[in-house]
Design an enzyme around this catalytic site. Structure first.
Site, PDB file in Angstrom:
ATOM      1  N   SER A 180      23.236   7.660 -18.912  1.00 46.76           N
ATOM      2  CA  SER A 180      24.582   7.595 -18.331  1.00 46.76           C
ATOM      3  C   SER A 180      25.346   6.447 -18.987  1.00 46.76           C
ATOM      4  O   SER A 180      24.763   5.526 -19.562  1.00 46.76           O
ATOM      5  CB  SER A 180      24.478   7.334 -16.826  1.00 46.76           C
ATOM      6  OG  SER A 180      25.751   7.015 -16.302  1.00 46.76           O
ATOM      7  N   TYR A 195      21.083   2.590  -9.788  1.00 48.31           N
ATOM      8  CA  TYR A 195      21.349   3.728 -10.696  1.00 48.31           C
ATOM      9  C   TYR A 195      21.632   3.222 -12.109  1.00 48.31           C
ATOM     10  O   TYR A 195      21.136   3.793 -13.093  1.00 48.31           O
ATOM     11  CB  TYR A 195      22.524   4.535 -10.141  1.00 48.31           C
ATOM     12  CG  TYR A 195      22.819   5.828 -10.876  1.00 48.31           C
ATOM     13  CD1 TYR A 195      21.829   6.793 -11.083  1.00 48.31           C
ATOM     14  CD2 TYR A 195      24.099   6.103 -11.346  1.00 48.31           C
ATOM     15  CE1 TYR A 195      22.104   7.987 -11.747  1.00 48.31           C
ATOM     16  CE2 TYR A 195      24.388   7.286 -12.002  1.00 48.31           C
ATOM     17  CZ  TYR A 195      23.393   8.224 -12.203  1.00 48.31           C
ATOM     18  OH  TYR A 195      23.680   9.397 -12.867  1.00 48.31           O
TER      19      TYR A 195
HETATM   20  P1  NAD Z   1      23.222  17.441  -9.533  1.00 43.66           P
HETATM   21  O1  NAD Z   1      22.927  16.702  -8.286  1.00 43.66           O
HETATM   22  O2  NAD Z   1      24.197  18.553  -9.519  1.00 43.66           O
HETATM   23  O3  NAD Z   1      21.853  17.997 -10.162  1.00 43.66           O
HETATM   24  C1  NAD Z   1      20.637  17.328 -10.057  1.00 43.66           C
HETATM   25  C2  NAD Z   1      19.561  18.361  -9.750  1.00 43.66           C
HETATM   26  O4  NAD Z   1      18.299  17.693  -9.717  1.00 43.66           O
HETATM   27  C3  NAD Z   1      19.738  19.037  -8.385  1.00 43.66           C
HETATM   28  O5  NAD Z   1      19.733  20.450  -8.561  1.00 43.66           O
HETATM   29  C4  NAD Z   1      18.515  18.576  -7.575  1.00 43.66           C
HETATM   30  O6  NAD Z   1      18.005  19.560  -6.699  1.00 43.66           O
HETATM   31  C5  NAD Z   1      17.530  18.264  -8.679  1.00 43.66           C
HETATM   32  N1  NAD Z   1      16.520  17.306  -8.224  1.00 43.66           N
HETATM   33  C6  NAD Z   1      16.695  16.207  -7.428  1.00 43.66           C
HETATM   34  N2  NAD Z   1      15.514  15.614  -7.208  1.00 43.66           N
HETATM   35  C7  NAD Z   1      14.587  16.325  -7.886  1.00 43.66           C
HETATM   36  C8  NAD Z   1      13.183  16.222  -8.029  1.00 43.66           C
HETATM   37  N3  NAD Z   1      12.491  15.239  -7.439  1.00 43.66           N
HETATM   38  N4  NAD Z   1      12.539  17.139  -8.788  1.00 43.66           N
HETATM   39  C9  NAD Z   1      13.225  18.140  -9.387  1.00 43.66           C
HETATM   40  N5  NAD Z   1      14.547  18.310  -9.285  1.00 43.66           N
HETATM   41  C10 NAD Z   1      15.221  17.413  -8.532  1.00 43.66           C
HETATM   42  O7  NAD Z   1      23.631  16.316 -10.590  1.00 43.66           O
HETATM   43  P2  NAD Z   1      24.333  16.438 -12.011  1.00 43.66           P
HETATM   44  O8  NAD Z   1      25.648  15.791 -11.917  1.00 43.66           O
HETATM   45  O9  NAD Z   1      24.214  17.825 -12.565  1.00 43.66           O
HETATM   46  O10 NAD Z   1      23.411  15.415 -12.821  1.00 43.66           O
HETATM   47  C11 NAD Z   1      22.461  15.825 -13.790  1.00 43.66           C
HETATM   48  C12 NAD Z   1      21.981  14.582 -14.539  1.00 43.66           C
HETATM   49  O11 NAD Z   1      23.102  13.951 -15.179  1.00 43.66           O
HETATM   50  C13 NAD Z   1      21.382  13.502 -13.634  1.00 43.66           C
HETATM   51  O12 NAD Z   1      20.331  12.860 -14.320  1.00 43.66           O
HETATM   52  C14 NAD Z   1      22.515  12.532 -13.434  1.00 43.66           C
HETATM   53  O13 NAD Z   1      22.050  11.261 -13.101  1.00 43.66           O
HETATM   54  C15 NAD Z   1      23.166  12.591 -14.810  1.00 43.66           C
HETATM   55  N6  NAD Z   1      24.555  12.135 -14.889  1.00 43.66           N
HETATM   56  C16 NAD Z   1      25.545  12.718 -14.149  1.00 43.66           C
HETATM   57  C17 NAD Z   1      26.861  12.271 -14.285  1.00 43.66           C
HETATM   58  C18 NAD Z   1      27.991  12.878 -13.498  1.00 43.66           C
HETATM   59  O14 NAD Z   1      29.122  12.375 -13.613  1.00 43.66           O
HETATM   60  N7  NAD Z   1      27.751  13.906 -12.728  1.00 43.66           N
HETATM   61  C19 NAD Z   1      27.150  11.246 -15.180  1.00 43.66           C
HETATM   62  C20 NAD Z   1      26.121  10.673 -15.923  1.00 43.66           C
HETATM   63  C21 NAD Z   1      24.820  11.146 -15.783  1.00 43.66           C
END
Ligand code: NAD
Length: 275
Positions: A159, A172
C-alpha cells in the site's frame, strides 16, 4: 500461455477485479477467500463469461486451511504458477480517532474515542497477522509448486502507506511496510529458483474497507477523503480497474527481468510533497 493463478482475498473488491481480468487472458483462476460464498460468486461469474475458475475457501492465517485449499486447486486446475496475495486490510482496534494527539484528548471520555495510548495490542496484532502472516503463509504453501518451473511469480499487495505512514493507522501502515520489505527479501531468496516476487502499492481506492472513512452516508467526501484528493495530483480515487495493466505486466513475460519492485499505483500521491 495459460497459467494456474491463485488469488487470496479474491472475493473482495480489488482482487476479484484482477481475477476477472486474468481469466480474460486465458488463465485458470483459483478464487480463494475466507468467505466461500464470495469466492464462489466470483468464480461463477468468470465461468459464465467463458473463463475457467473455481471458488475455494481458505484462511490465510491457517496453514492447514491453505494446504487443504492447495489440494483442491491442484486437483481441479493443476500446479500453481502464479500467486497473488490479496487478502489484507485494517481494523478499527488498530486505528486512533484523531490524526494528532492533543493535550485535551487525554480528558476525552467519549465512547469509542481512542488515542495512541488506548490502542489495543490485539487489534494491532490482528492487522499485522492479516497483512504479513497472511502473505507469508500462502507463499510457503503455494510457492512450493513453482520452484524450478519457468514463468512463475508472486504478486503481493502492499500500500501507499508502506512508503510514508498515514495518520491514524499505525498498525496497517507498519504491516504493509513489512509486506514491501518481505517482497524484496523474497525476491532475493527465490532468485535462483526462477520465482519473481513483486508488489503493487495501491493508493486510494474507494472500497467497502474504507468507504465510511472517506465518504459520508450521502456520498460527500469526509474531511479525510478531501485531504486525500487534495494530496493526489490526479485529483481522484483510483478505480479497481487501474490495477489491471500493472498486474498483467508483472505476471507476464514482459517483466521477466523484474523482481523485488513495489509499484505505486496512486495518481501521484507518493510523488507529491504536499507543496
Ligand atoms: P476487500 O475487503 O474488498 O477484500 C479483502 C478480501 O480478503 C475479502 O473478500 C475478505 O473476505 C478476504 N479476507 C479477509 N480475511 C481473510 C483471511 N483470513 N483469509 C482469507 N481471506 C480473507 O479489500 P480490498 O480493498 O479489495 O483490498 C485488497 C487488498 O488491497 C488488501 O490487501 C488491502 O489491504 C489492499 N489495499 C487496498 C486499498 C484500497 O484503497 N482499497 C489500498 C491499498 C491496498
Amino acid at each position: 500461455m495459460s497459467k494456474v493463478i491463485v488469488l487470496t482475498g479474491a472475493g473482495g473488491v480489488l482482487c476479484s477485479t484482477l481475477a476477472k481480468a486474468l481469466a480474460k487472458e486465458g488463465h485458470k483462476i483459483a478464487v480463494l477467500d475466507l468467505r466461500k460464498e464470495a469466492a464462489d460468486t466470483i468464480a461463477s461469474e468468470i465461468n459464465a463469461n467463458g473463463g475457467v475458475a473455481i471458488g475455494v475457501e481458505a484462511n490465510v492465517l491457517e496453514k492447514a486451511s491453505l494446504i487443504a485449499a492447495k489440494q483442491v486447486v491442484n486437483d481441479a486446475l493443476g500446479a500453481c504458477d502464479i500467486l497473488i496475495n490479496g487478502a489484507g486490510g485494517n481494523h478499527p482496534l488498530g486505528t486512533t480517532s484523531n490524526p494528532h494527539l492533543l493535550e485535551e484528548d487525554l480528558e476525552n471520555d467519549t465512547d469509542g474515542f481512542k488515542t495512541f495510548f488506548d490502542l489495543d495490542p490485539n487489534g494491532i496484532k490482528f492487522v499485522f497477522d492479516l497483512n504479513f502472516i497472511g502473505t507469508l503463509l500462502p507463499t510457503q504453501v503455494f510457492a512450493k509448486d513453482m520452484v524450478g518451473k519457468k514463468g512463475c511469480s508472486i504478486l503481493n499487495i502492499s500500500s501507499m502507506n508502506a512508503f510514508t505512514p498515514l495518520t491514524k493507522i499505525p498498525a496497517y501502515s507498519g504491516a504493509k511496510a513489512a509486506v514491501s520489505n518481505f517482497t524484496q527479501w523474497l525476491a532475493v531468496h527465490f532468485s535462483k529458483v526462477g520465482i519473481r516476487v513483486n508488489a503493487l502499492a495501491p493508493g486510494f481506492f474507494l472500497t467497502d474497507q474504507n468507504r465510511t472513512l472517506l465518504t459520508t452516508e450521502t456520498g460527500e467526501l469526509t474531511p479525510r477523503g478531501n485531504t486525500i484528493i487534495e494530496q493526489t495530483p490526479m485529483g481522484k480515487f483510483g478505480e479497481p480497474e487501474d490495477l489491471i495493466g500493472t498486474t498483467l505486466w508483472l505476471c507476464g513475460e514482459g517483466s521477466s527481468f523484474v523482481t523485488g519492485v513495489v509499484i505505486p499505483i496512486d495518481g501521484g500521491f507518493s510523488a507529491f510533497s504536499g507543496v
